[in-house]
Design a protein around this motif. Structure first.
Motif, PDB file in Angstrom:
ATOM      1  N   LEU A   1      10.014  -2.033  -1.396  1.00  0.00           N
ATOM      2  CA  LEU A   1       8.818  -1.400  -1.955  1.00  0.00           C
ATOM      3  C   LEU A   1       8.096  -0.564  -0.905  1.00  0.00           C
ATOM      4  O   LEU A   1       7.541   0.498  -1.202  1.00  0.00           O
ATOM      5  CB  LEU A   1       7.865  -2.471  -2.508  1.00  0.00           C
ATOM      6  N   SER A   2       8.076  -1.045   0.339  1.00  0.00           N
ATOM      7  CA  SER A   2       7.442  -0.281   1.420  1.00  0.00           C
ATOM      8  C   SER A   2       8.144   1.054   1.611  1.00  0.00           C
ATOM      9  O   SER A   2       7.502   2.098   1.842  1.00  0.00           O
ATOM     10  CB  SER A   2       7.459  -1.092   2.713  1.00  0.00           C
ATOM     11  N   LYS A   3       9.478   1.043   1.530  1.00  0.00           N
ATOM     12  CA  LYS A   3      10.246   2.282   1.678  1.00  0.00           C
ATOM     13  C   LYS A   3       9.961   3.237   0.530  1.00  0.00           C
ATOM     14  O   LYS A   3       9.775   4.453   0.731  1.00  0.00           O
ATOM     15  CB  LYS A   3      11.729   1.951   1.743  1.00  0.00           C
ATOM     16  N   ILE A   4       9.889   2.679  -0.689  1.00  0.00           N
ATOM     17  CA  ILE A   4       9.596   3.505  -1.862  1.00  0.00           C
ATOM     18  C   ILE A   4       8.201   4.110  -1.745  1.00  0.00           C
ATOM     19  O   ILE A   4       7.963   5.272  -2.096  1.00  0.00           O
ATOM     20  CB  ILE A   4       9.700   2.647  -3.145  1.00  0.00           C
ATOM     21  N   SER A   5       7.226   3.319  -1.248  1.00  0.00           N
ATOM     22  CA  SER A   5       5.845   3.808  -1.135  1.00  0.00           C
ATOM     23  C   SER A   5       5.769   5.029  -0.219  1.00  0.00           C
ATOM     24  O   SER A   5       4.987   5.955  -0.458  1.00  0.00           O
ATOM     25  CB  SER A   5       4.930   2.692  -0.634  1.00  0.00           C
ATOM     26  N   ILE A   6       6.567   5.029   0.844  1.00  0.00           N
ATOM     27  CA  ILE A   6       6.597   6.189   1.752  1.00  0.00           C
ATOM     28  C   ILE A   6       7.175   7.403   1.033  1.00  0.00           C
ATOM     29  O   ILE A   6       6.688   8.531   1.176  1.00  0.00           O
ATOM     30  CB  ILE A   6       7.429   5.857   3.007  1.00  0.00           C
TER      31      ILE A   6
ATOM     32  N   GLN B   1      -3.618   6.963   5.413  1.00  0.00           N
ATOM     33  CA  GLN B   1      -4.703   6.784   4.454  1.00  0.00           C
ATOM     34  C   GLN B   1      -4.126   6.227   3.154  1.00  0.00           C
ATOM     35  O   GLN B   1      -3.071   6.673   2.687  1.00  0.00           O
ATOM     36  CB  GLN B   1      -5.406   8.122   4.170  1.00  0.00           C
ATOM     37  N   VAL B   2      -4.838   5.263   2.563  1.00  0.00           N
ATOM     38  CA  VAL B   2      -4.376   4.647   1.321  1.00  0.00           C
ATOM     39  C   VAL B   2      -4.588   5.609   0.160  1.00  0.00           C
ATOM     40  O   VAL B   2      -5.708   6.093  -0.063  1.00  0.00           O
ATOM     41  CB  VAL B   2      -5.143   3.327   1.049  1.00  0.00           C
ATOM     42  N   VAL B   3      -3.508   5.915  -0.564  1.00  0.00           N
ATOM     43  CA  VAL B   3      -3.617   6.760  -1.755  1.00  0.00           C
ATOM     44  C   VAL B   3      -3.312   5.963  -3.024  1.00  0.00           C
ATOM     45  O   VAL B   3      -3.499   6.460  -4.129  1.00  0.00           O
ATOM     46  CB  VAL B   3      -2.677   7.980  -1.653  1.00  0.00           C
TER      47      VAL B   3
ATOM     48  N   PRO C   1       0.830  -1.214   0.000  1.00  0.00           N
ATOM     49  CA  PRO C   1       0.000   0.000   0.000  1.00  0.00           C
ATOM     50  C   PRO C   1       0.864   1.263   0.000  1.00  0.00           C
ATOM     51  O   PRO C   1       1.968   1.278   0.543  1.00  0.00           O
ATOM     52  CB  PRO C   1      -0.782  -0.130   1.310  1.00  0.00           C
ATOM     53  N   ILE C   2       0.371   2.330  -0.611  1.00  0.00           N
ATOM     54  CA  ILE C   2       1.012   3.648  -0.544  1.00  0.00           C
ATOM     55  C   ILE C   2       0.159   4.479   0.410  1.00  0.00           C
ATOM     56  O   ILE C   2      -1.007   4.756   0.128  1.00  0.00           O
ATOM     57  CB  ILE C   2       1.075   4.306  -1.934  1.00  0.00           C
TER      58      ILE C   2
END
Length: 828
Positions: free
Chosen positions: A315-320, A292-294, A286-287
């Protein structure tokens, strides 16, 4: 003299003894020196060997000395530790350590592998403790005193920590490159589609897959905005975008939980949704922005267990990192989509309002025309160019101009004024025009905050509808007259079996007037007690929406019992609900009477046939008795006159005997034919293979020498009892033998095949064949092709009767001097 000689000898002996003692002492001392030297040498050798062992055991690298068969000649503690074994474990051969690497070990230690002298190898393996190790191997070939290679010496260095550290650094560098490229691309544009397209391509490359999708959280749904798959058009925009509610699929689950997931086997996940292709592993992240999911990043791969935890972390780090940019782009997209939707809705409403077939006029609250549709102009033949002149025109003037079209002009104007005064909606008032047309008029007041703000008038040409209704009324009247006078009785009842309507024919059939039946239950008036249960059952199934046809017994008003054929069907209202049933009744009393008479006639015929069958048995017995007497008398005459009878007399006696045999065969066949007709309804199953094998086994051994019977494949089970099955096959097989060609060996071939609902049998021979002029009477009773005494002429008639009574057919193909094939079918 003697004394001197003795003295000389004694002294010589003494000298010799001293010399021997001296020599023995010397030898003893020398032996002692040699022994001491040997002990010292042994100690030095032992000390050197212990030193070497200590040296090997304390070597920081693993040491292996292994011959070419894998036998371990020398191994140190570090080697045992590297292999994951304790020092108490005895290992003689490297293949004891791992079957998995057996081939590789043998190849590495092969005697032919001598070119690797002092060369360093890199090797990966899993030791006995299931630890993955990465090592470098420096090997050397050992030779004996004759320079012949006899073993490998390998120094193995454990580089696992260094390798993993290098790998970690490499992954970190790869991620930093991946991270910087994404940030760089995001800064180039604010367009969400461009950003999403670049994002999924970078992620797909990073994850080593060809499938990656980016979902944006738009207007409460997860919408595909970019993809690496073949769903893209020429502008890199997804065709047929998939929208996923947050309560569906893996993507929806991640959106709800707000936690990234790795699915190693999608076939075991109930939420997995196939988009374009089914794949076996999936990673979803999730991003989030302010929890909140965007958006969602989702990637799939055709192999199981493709994704790792470090990929999930990356990927989690990139999403942030990208969440704020994605949120801003998504907000802009939402505004753009809403604006597009509003524009599209406005355009659609304008098109619908303008193209709708109804004519519309909108008046303002102060009595001026604000809008008039093209359909309104067309309805009243107003030129299109006059449209602009209408807008802003006083409604009173417009009504005065318009009333001339209506048949009742003054009523048109006064009714409009009344409607406006009441300010209540009016629907579909019918008005007649002077040209014969009809229009419906509807009115809707426009209220704003509870106050009148305008008026909407709708006119619709209903001329066709009015004319259709008049035609329909005429047709209804016509068909009502037909129904009333038809010879079929019609009755309508409700769900409680209460009679609602009847036609004249029903009253005539029952003898009742309509007012005597309407409002009553049919079963209380018309149905006999024996049929009440049947009628109740029919009423129940009619309520289930089932129609059917059935017979029923009724009692007419005059007390006469009648039989009706009833076709009942459920009756529905406009909403498709069952409100009762309709019945069409046909009086079949006369037909039923004929059926009763026919059944009695069949019963009488059955009894007659039984009597005839019994008579046939009696006649058969009575006819055979005199034949036996004649045969006995002829034999006695022949015995009593043995040697006295002439040649002609003996020939006459032979003819008599043959005639007796022929007559006996004829009587037996006639009885058999009679029994066949009396048992036509017996259709038990029989195993044809066993029946035919029994027939073949019972054939005269002399016949078997001249005939060969072949069954091409195992015969099926048929719906015919064993007796009839035997009669069919025995007659056809015996005929093939009787009418064989004496000049060649007789061959009979039996075969069969499936044909839809039937089984087709064939019995083929290579006999004399049948002439074409005999084809028409081959199955007739007592017809024979020659005067053979072993044939009664009734066998094929019996076969035909059996097959046809079972529902099959029989026919044949034949050619003179070639042979005959009989075909017959039987139901499965």
């Amino acid at each position: 003299m003697l004394t001197n000689n003795i003295e000389i000898l004694r002294k010589a002996l003494e000298r010799e003894r001293k010399a021997r003692e001296l020599a023995e002492g010397f030898v003893e001392n020398r032996l002692r020196e040699l022994y001491v030297n040997n002990i010292q040498l042994s100690n030095r050798v032992l000390t050197q060997e212990e030193f070497q062992n200590d040296l090997l055991d304390n070597l920081v690298d693993a040491l292996f000395v292994v011959d070419f068969k894998g036998e371990i000649l020398k191994i140190n503690k570090e080697a045992m530790k590297l292999l994951g074994l304790n020092n108490d474990f005895k290992i003689d051969n490297l293949t004891q350590f791992s079957n998995r690497h057996k081939k590789e070990i043998h190849k590495l230690l092969s005697k032919d592998n001598l070119e690797s002298e002092n060369e360093v190898f890199y090797y990966e393996f899993i030791n006995a403790k299931k630890d993955k190790k990465y090592v470098t191997i420096k090997s050397k070939i050992l030779v004996d005193s004759e320079k012949i290679p006899y073993a490998h010496q390998a120094i193995v260095r454990d580089v696992t920590e260094k390798y993993l550290l290098d790998l970690k650094v490499q992954k970190q560098q790869q991620f930093e490159k991946f991270e910087s490229q994404i940030v760089k691309d995001l800064l180039k544009s604010n367009d969400i589609f461009t950003n999403a397209f670049d994002l999924v391509n970078h992620i797909a490359e990073f994850l080593n897959t060809d499938d990656c999708v980016f979902y944006g959280f738009i207007n409460g749904e997860l919408v595909q905005l970019a993809s690496t798959s073949n769903k893209l058009d020429a502008n890199h925009i997804i065709k047929n975008k998939l929208s996923i509610p947050i309560d569906k699929g893996v993507v929806g689950r991640v959106a709800r939980t707000k936690k990234g997931e790795i699915i190693n086997d999608t076939t075991k996940d109930k939420d997995y949704i196939i988009d374009d292709l089914s794949r076996l592993s999936e990673i979803t992240v999730p991003i989030l922005l302010d929890d909140q999911v965007v958006g969602i990043i989702d990637s799939e791969h055709p192999e199981k267990n493709h994704y790792t935890k470090d990929k999930l972390a990356a990927l989690s780090k990139i999403s942030i990192l990208i969440s704020l940019h994605i949120k801003n782009s998504s907000s802009e997209l939402e505004k753009f989509l809403k604006q597009q939707e509003l524009e599209a809705t406005k355009n659609r409403l304008e098109i619908i309002f303008e193209s709708y077939s109804d004519s519309k006029v909108i008046e303002s609250k102060d009595g001026h025309i604000e809008f008039a549709s093209n359909a309104f102009l067309n309805l009243f033949n107003i030129p299109t160019e006059a449209h602009d002149q209408l807008i802003g025109l006083s409604c009173e003037i417009a009504r005065e101009n318009l009333k001339g079209f209506f048949l009742y002009e003054n009523e048109f104007v006064s009714r409009v004024e009344e409607i406006i005064k009441n300010q209540e909606a009016v629907y579909d008032e019918i008005l007649e025009l002077k040209d014969g047309k009809f229009v419906s008029r509807s009115y809707t007041p426009i209220l704003l905050n509870g106050k009148l703000d305008g008026h909407v008038w709708r006119y619709r040409d209903v001329t066709l509808q009015i004319n259709y209704d008049k035609s329909l009324e005429f047709q209804n009247t016509k068909y009502k007259n037909i129904i009333e006078n038809i010879n079929l009785g019609l009755m309508e009842v409700d769900n409680n079996d209460i009679i609602l309507s009847l036609n004249n024919a029903f009253c005539t059939m029952s003898g009742y007037d309509s007012d005597e039946l309407i409002g009553k239950r049919a079963k209380d008036v018309l149905i006999t007690n024996e049929y009440l249960e049947i009628l109740d059952k029919k009423i129940r199934i009619r309520k289930e929406g089932i129609d059917d046809v059935y017979e029923i017994e009724i009692l007419a008003k005059n007390g006469e019992t009648k039989y009706w054929l009833v076709s009942g069907s459920p009756n529905y209202n406009i909403n498709g609900e069952i409100i009762g049933s309709l019945g069409i009744h046909l009086d079949i009393t006369e037909i039923k009477t004929l059926i009763f008479k026919n059944e009695k006639l069949i019963s009488d015929l059955t009894e007659s046939n039984l009597e005839l069958s019994n008579y046939a048995h009696i006649v058969s017995h009575d006819l055979k008795t005199p034949l036996h007497s004649i045969a006995s008398c002829v034999d006695w005459i022949k015995e009593d006159n043995e040697g006295k009878l002439s040649k002609d007399s003996l020939e006459y006696i032979s003819i008599i005997n043959e005639s007796i045999i022929d007559m006996n065969q004829l009587i037996s066949s006639t009885l058999q034919y009679s029994e066949l007709r009396s048992s036509q309804k017996e259709h038990n199953k029989s195993e044809t293979q066993l029946v035919v094998e029994s027939i073949i086994m019972n054939i005269d051994i002399n016949k078997m020498k001249s005939v060969s019977i072949n069954i091409l494949k195992p015969l099926p089970v048929i719906k015919l009892n064993n007796t009839k099955t035997k009669q069919v096959f025995q007659n056809l097989i015996e005929n093939a033998y009787k009418y064989r060609d004496a000049n060649k060996k007789s061959i009979v071939t039996i075969n069969w095949e499936n044909q839809n609902e039937f089984i087709l049998f064939s019995i083929e021979d290579n006999g004399i064949g049948i002439a074409e002029e005999h084809f028409d009477f081959i199955f007739q009773v007592f017809k024979k092709l020659n005067n053979r005494t072993d044939s009664s002429g009734i066998g094929l008639s019996i076969v035909k009767n059996i097959i046809e009574s079972a529902g099959g057919k029989i026919w044949f193909e034949s050619k003179l001097n070639v042979g005959t094939t009989f075909y017959f079918t039987l139901p499965k």
